[in-house]
Scaffold this active site. Structure first.
Site, mmCIF file in Angstrom:
data_model
loop_
_atom_site.group_PDB
_atom_site.id
_atom_site.type_symbol
_atom_site.label_atom_id
_atom_site.label_comp_id
_atom_site.label_asym_id
_atom_site.label_seq_id
_atom_site.Cartn_x
_atom_site.Cartn_y
_atom_site.Cartn_z
ATOM 1 N N GLU A 131 1.116 -0.472 -5.117
ATOM 2 C CA GLU A 131 0.015 0.447 -5.306
ATOM 3 C C GLU A 131 0.603 1.972 -5.406
ATOM 4 O O GLU A 131 1.442 2.532 -4.528
ATOM 5 C CB GLU A 131 -1.162 0.669 -4.697
ATOM 6 N N ASP A 177 0.810 -1.275 0.107
ATOM 7 C CA ASP A 177 0.169 -0.143 -0.251
ATOM 8 C C ASP A 177 0.424 1.058 0.032
ATOM 9 O O ASP A 177 1.640 1.204 0.585
ATOM 10 C CB ASP A 177 -0.679 -0.030 1.668
#
EC number: 2.4.1.18
Length: 643
Positions: free
Chosen positions: A370, A317
């Site tokens: 990401e 993330d």
């Protein structure tokens, strides 16, 4: 009160300390934390915690009435800053924390950073536990080693465990991991997804953070069961042939007092200077990636999930927030690196070390970033200067595609470049196409409600979007609820609106996705060259006046050719001629306008024959009837008999 004098368990060796201090102890979870073990023939639990600025550390819990003087730990004499001890007769299921009195007088009770199990929030104690489990996924694990997932179709169902389904509609009880194991594998197989991606399962105090503000990095959230219950869920998915991806959050952590922040009266895990150590967007602490013991903590945590829970991939993330020192900061709010630049050199080194460790110890696992900027080489090997990820979310594709699809078709003529632009950089990295949870919250609307037009056109547009996505190079990811066109935005406090499936239009969306996943698996042209320009060729991307695009997807065998023709308007286009690279017969193998999906049934039932009419730079072409707001897929079947 009973005195619980601790003894030294000697779990940690000098070699362990050396690796830990060099940032390369990738299984330190086997030594730090609490471990149910035996010492000098006596059963009990060993404890070890890194707290170099502490003057005194003890274990407090139910077993000693939370008294701070009854179970002190001893500081190792090797300058490691690790305190350790062994408590006889202490077994599984005991709630505990570390009481820490720092050299500056700060006193606090902290959860164990390496604990395998935590008390269910809002309670904040850690729990002594073991990880014993008899796995039944040997066939999956062997096949994973035999053929890497990156060489096969990757179609990901992203989901939030707490809101996929609720058991009791009256009080909205969470499904447990084991209850999910009874339903989720069957559903994924029915839909044809190859992988499930769980938003963070690690323990987090605030449910509304969706798991992105972690305190228990080594513990599956006890909201849904025990570590063994989560293992059971992974095991069930593997036995059903479904891979498991975990969201992993090494970028930041919350400031809750029982967590990692200001752990021993110093900024141990985070930077002390808020210009490097505090995240302005998320009001959370940023890990100090330059501290070797923190690197050992984080990389060993990644290895832990692959090792103990058989996880198949990690999606990392907020990578962009790690790469840039000035991320979400104004001038004067950040500190340049030693060369005066904005790149976070320590974070870059950490990311490369993480990917190297994962691929060294688990070469059959993949990692996904990401990363929302144009940082070069995200999916290039580290020995070539890259970050070492296997894939990267294609955020530009997602933003441009959704922006285009939200336009009324009458305006799409002037915006076709938003769709064609992605191919200019589609092979600069290995991409996943994400239609993720971030796009259906905070007033952005659900995917179906983003679509323009009346009821029929909305559903036709959504079918068109999904078919376009599966025809575009790259792996696929879709967030739960979008699989049946949920009208509501995603709400983490509620179940998905499964009752909408009683409506044929919503069921049609399920059917189109089911068939697209089947097509993806059946047609090598859609995955063999998924990350290579060899697998894609435009036929015509210039017909903006009609809002029509056509392209080819190609496999390694020259006979594996698919032709996609997309009509982004609600107008049926008759006798629309498309150039073909190979003369002969073609068959329509998919049409998003099929009646079974809720379409108008403008389909081609018979084989289609090419004619020697030049078009789009090709010697032959096929006249087609293009369905409204639809995509057709043609497959080369055979050559002419006289050829």
């Amino acid at each position: 009160m009973t005195d619980h004098k601790t003894e030294l368990p000697a779990l940690l060796t000098d070699f362990d300390i050396s690796l830990f201090q060099s940032g390369t102890h990738y299984r330190i979870y086997n030594k730090l934390g609490s471990h149910i073990t035996e010492h000098n023939g006596v059963k009990g639990t060993s404890f070890a915690v890194w707290a170099p600025n502490a003057a005194y550390v003890s274990v407090v819990g139910n077993f000693n009435g939370w008294t701070r003087e009854s179970a002190p730990l001893q500081l190792r004499n090797d300058h490691s800053g690790i305190w350790e001890g062994f408590i006889p007769q202490m077994g599984k299921g005991e709630y505990y924390k570390y009481f820490i009195r720092s050299n500056n007088g700060y006193e606090v009770e902290k959860g164990d950073p390496y604990a395998f199990h935590w008390e269910t929030p809002p309670h904040t104690a850690t729990v002594t536990w073991d990880l014993n489990y008899d796995w039944n996924d040997s066939s999956w694990m062997q096949s994973r080693k035999a053929e890497h997932a990156m060489n096969k179709p990757i179609s990901v169902y992203e989901m939030h465990i707490g809101s996929w389904r609720r058991v009791d509609e009256e009080n909205g009880r969470f499904m447990t991991y084991r209850e999910l194991a009874a339903e989720l594998p069957e559903y994924c197989n029915y839909m044809g997804f190859t992988h499930v991606e769980f938003m963070p399962v690690m323990e987090h105090p605030f449910y509304g953070s969706w798991g992105y503000q972690l305190t228990g990095y080594f513990a599956p959230s006890s909201r849904f069961g025990t570590p063994q219950d989560f293992m059971f869920l992974v095991d069930a998915l593997h036995q059903a042939g479904i891979g498991v991806i975990l969201d992993w959050v090494p970028s930041h952590f919350p400031t809750d007092e029982h967590g990692l922040g200001y752990f021993d009266g110093t900024h141990l895990y985070e930077h002390a200077d808020p210009r490097k150590g505090f995240h302005p967007d998320w009001k959370s602490s940023i890990f100090n990636f330059g501290r070797n013991e923190v690197k050992s903590f984080l990389i060993s945590n990644a290895i832990y999930w692959l090792d103990k829970f058989h996880i198949d991939a990690l999606r990392v993330d907020a990578v962009a927030s790690m790469l840039y020192l000035d991320y979400s900061r104004n001038e004067g709010e950040w500190i340049p690196n030693e060369f005066g630049g904005r790149e976070n050199l320590e974070a870059i080194d950490f990311i490369r070390s993480f990917n190297d460790a994962v691929h060294t110890y688990f070469p059959d696992v993949f990692t996904v970033a990401e990363e929302s900027t144009a940082w070069p080489g995200v999916t290039s090997p580290t020995n070539q200067g890259g970050l070492g990820f296997d894939m990267k979310w294609m955020m530009g594709w997602m933003h441009d595609t959704l922006s285009y699809f939200q336009l009324d078709p009458v305006h799409r003529t002037h915006h076709q470049g938003q769709l064609t632009f992605s191919i200019h950089y589609a092979f600069s990295e290995k991409f996943t196409l994400p239609l993720s949870h971030d796009e259906v919250v905070y007033g952005k609307h659900s995917l179906i409600n983003k679509m323009p037009g009346d009821h029929w056109q909305q559903f036709a547009n959504l079918r068109l979007l999904y078919a376009y996505m599966y025809g575009h190079p790259g792996a696929k990811l879709l967030f739960m609820g979008a699989d049946f066109a949920q009208r509501h935005e995603w709400r983490h406090d509620f179940s998905l609106d499964w009752s909408e499936n009683n409506n044929p239009a919503h069921t049609g969306i399920q059917h189109v996705l089911k068939d697209l996943n089947a097509l993806y698996k059946e047609q090598p042209a859609l995955y063999e060259n998924n990350f290579s320009a060899e697998g894609f060729e435009w036929i015509d991307n210039q017909d903006a006046a009609n809002c029509v695009m056509s392209w080819m997807r190609k496999g390694r065998n020259e006979a594996d050719i698919l032709i996609f023709v997309a009509n982004f308007t609600p107008v049926v286009r008759n006798n629309y001629r498309v150039g073909t690279g190979k003369p002969g017969y073609y068959k329509e193998i998919f049409n998003s306008d099929n009646l079974k999906y809720g379409g108008a049934d403008v389909i081609h039932k018979d084989e289609l024959e090419t004619y020697p009419v030049p078009k789009h730079g090709k010697t032959h072409s096929i006249p087609l009837t293009l369905p409204p707001l639809g995509i057709i897929v043609l497959k080369y079947v055979r050559e002419f008999e006289w050829l």
